[in-house]
Design a protein around this motif. Structure first.
Motif, PDB file in Angstrom:
ATOM      1  N   TYR A  96       0.872  -1.162   0.000  1.00 43.04           N
ATOM      2  CA  TYR A  96       0.000   0.000   0.000  1.00 43.04           C
ATOM      3  C   TYR A  96       0.912   1.215   0.000  1.00 43.04           C
ATOM      4  O   TYR A  96       1.676   1.415   0.938  1.00 43.04           O
ATOM      5  CB  TYR A  96      -0.901   0.008   1.233  1.00 43.04           C
ATOM      6  CG  TYR A  96      -1.852   1.173   1.267  1.00 43.04           C
ATOM      7  CD1 TYR A  96      -3.075   1.103   0.619  1.00 43.04           C
ATOM      8  CD2 TYR A  96      -1.529   2.344   1.936  1.00 43.04           C
ATOM      9  CE1 TYR A  96      -3.956   2.161   0.636  1.00 43.04           C
ATOM     10  CE2 TYR A  96      -2.398   3.407   1.966  1.00 43.04           C
ATOM     11  CZ  TYR A  96      -3.609   3.312   1.310  1.00 43.04           C
ATOM     12  OH  TYR A  96      -4.482   4.368   1.331  1.00 43.04           O
ATOM     13  N   GLU A  97       0.842   2.018  -1.070  1.00 37.35           N
ATOM     14  CA  GLU A  97       1.795   3.100  -1.303  1.00 37.35           C
ATOM     15  C   GLU A  97       3.196   2.484  -1.225  1.00 37.35           C
ATOM     16  O   GLU A  97       3.491   1.581  -1.975  1.00 37.35           O
ATOM     17  CB  GLU A  97       1.538   4.269  -0.358  1.00 37.35           C
ATOM     18  CG  GLU A  97       0.196   4.941  -0.597  1.00 37.35           C
ATOM     19  CD  GLU A  97      -0.095   6.124   0.300  1.00 37.35           C
ATOM     20  OE1 GLU A  97       0.664   6.386   1.250  1.00 37.35           O
ATOM     21  OE2 GLU A  97      -1.108   6.797   0.022  1.00 37.35           O
ATOM     22  N   ASN A  98       4.038   2.889  -0.303  1.00 40.94           N
ATOM     23  CA  ASN A  98       5.372   2.287  -0.186  1.00 40.94           C
ATOM     24  C   ASN A  98       5.495   1.393   1.050  1.00 40.94           C
ATOM     25  O   ASN A  98       6.594   1.105   1.506  1.00 40.94           O
ATOM     26  CB  ASN A  98       6.447   3.370  -0.135  1.00 40.94           C
ATOM     27  CG  ASN A  98       6.612   4.062  -1.469  1.00 40.94           C
ATOM     28  OD1 ASN A  98       6.483   3.433  -2.516  1.00 40.94           O
ATOM     29  ND2 ASN A  98       6.870   5.350  -1.443  1.00 40.94           N
ATOM     30  N   VAL A  99       4.367   0.952   1.589  1.00 42.17           N
ATOM     31  CA  VAL A  99       4.352   0.151   2.807  1.00 42.17           C
ATOM     32  C   VAL A  99       4.160  -1.323   2.439  1.00 42.17           C
ATOM     33  O   VAL A  99       3.228  -1.671   1.722  1.00 42.17           O
ATOM     34  CB  VAL A  99       3.230   0.621   3.755  1.00 42.17           C
ATOM     35  CG1 VAL A  99       3.175  -0.253   4.998  1.00 42.17           C
ATOM     36  CG2 VAL A  99       3.422   2.080   4.133  1.00 42.17           C
ATOM     37  N   GLU A 100       5.045  -2.175   2.947  1.00 44.37           N
ATOM     38  CA  GLU A 100       4.960  -3.615   2.707  1.00 44.37           C
ATOM     39  C   GLU A 100       4.190  -4.282   3.844  1.00 44.37           C
ATOM     40  O   GLU A 100       4.528  -4.117   5.013  1.00 44.37           O
ATOM     41  CB  GLU A 100       6.356  -4.217   2.619  1.00 44.37           C
ATOM     42  CG  GLU A 100       6.334  -5.713   2.370  1.00 44.37           C
ATOM     43  CD  GLU A 100       7.722  -6.305   2.380  1.00 44.37           C
ATOM     44  OE1 GLU A 100       8.316  -6.397   1.292  1.00 44.37           O
ATOM     45  OE2 GLU A 100       8.196  -6.659   3.480  1.00 44.37           O
ATOM     46  N   ILE A 101       3.154  -5.032   3.466  1.00 42.58           N
ATOM     47  CA  ILE A 101       2.354  -5.789   4.429  1.00 42.58           C
ATOM     48  C   ILE A 101       2.593  -7.262   4.137  1.00 42.58           C
ATOM     49  O   ILE A 101       2.314  -7.734   3.043  1.00 42.58           O
ATOM     50  CB  ILE A 101       0.854  -5.460   4.291  1.00 42.58           C
ATOM     51  CG1 ILE A 101       0.622  -3.956   4.442  1.00 42.58           C
ATOM     52  CG2 ILE A 101       0.048  -6.251   5.316  1.00 42.58           C
ATOM     53  CD1 ILE A 101      -0.729  -3.497   3.937  1.00 42.58           C
ATOM     54  N   LYS A 102       3.125  -7.976   5.116  1.00 40.61           N
ATOM     55  CA  LYS A 102       3.438  -9.393   4.941  1.00 40.61           C
ATOM     56  C   LYS A 102       2.684 -10.200   5.990  1.00 40.61           C
ATOM     57  O   LYS A 102       2.690  -9.850   7.171  1.00 40.61           O
ATOM     58  CB  LYS A 102       4.939  -9.629   5.103  1.00 40.61           C
ATOM     59  CG  LYS A 102       5.367 -11.058   4.821  1.00 40.61           C
ATOM     60  CD  LYS A 102       6.849 -11.268   5.078  1.00 40.61           C
ATOM     61  CE  LYS A 102       7.679 -10.592   4.022  1.00 40.61           C
ATOM     62  NZ  LYS A 102       9.117 -10.915   4.173  1.00 40.61           N
ATOM     63  N   VAL A 103       2.021 -11.261   5.535  1.00 42.57           N
ATOM     64  CA  VAL A 103       1.306 -12.170   6.426  1.00 42.57           C
ATOM     65  C   VAL A 103       1.938 -13.540   6.274  1.00 42.57           C
ATOM     66  O   VAL A 103       2.113 -14.034   5.157  1.00 42.57           O
ATOM     67  CB  VAL A 103      -0.202 -12.207   6.089  1.00 42.57           C
ATOM     68  CG1 VAL A 103      -0.910 -13.239   6.951  1.00 42.57           C
ATOM     69  CG2 VAL A 103      -0.826 -10.829   6.267  1.00 42.57           C
ATOM     70  N   MET A 104       2.288 -14.141   7.406  1.00 42.56           N
ATOM     71  CA  MET A 104       2.908 -15.458   7.402  1.00 42.56           C
ATOM     72  C   MET A 104       2.075 -16.423   8.223  1.00 42.56           C
ATOM     73  O   MET A 104       1.549 -16.051   9.276  1.00 42.56           O
ATOM     74  CB  MET A 104       4.323 -15.379   7.972  1.00 42.56           C
ATOM     75  CG  MET A 104       5.240 -14.505   7.147  1.00 42.56           C
ATOM     76  SD  MET A 104       6.940 -14.473   7.742  1.00 42.56           S
ATOM     77  CE  MET A 104       6.755 -13.778   9.351  1.00 42.56           C
TER      78      MET A 104
END
Length: 84
Positions: free
Chosen positions: A9-17
């Protein structure tokens, strides 16, 4: 078995593990914002700060019967998610 999903989202990394032995985690720019230990499904929550300095809520839903799927929402808008 371990699965990882990624959204931006924009320059934000969202990671789900997701891991059978270590539960589920949501990381935003590498920092853990939520962690759960569910058996079949899980809901993770967090937030990010957008380019205008506004706080946006994040939620991730994990679940499935034969394989685990992940949906990520930022301010209730579904994001494109890539399994890596």
């Amino acid at each position: 078995m371990k699965s990882t999903w990624l959204a931006t989202y924009e320059n934000v990394e969202i990671k789900v593990m997701n891991s059978w032995f270590h539960g589920e985690k949501m990381l935003v720019n590498g920092e853990v914002q939520d962690e759960r230990f569910g058996a079949f499904s899980s809901n993770l929550t967090g937030h990010l700060i957008d380019s205008k300095g506004e706080r946006k809520n994040i939620k991730a839903n994990l679940g499935g019967s034969f394989s685990i799927h992940c949906n990520i929402f930022v301010d209730d808008k579904k994001m494109e998610v890539n399994k890596i």
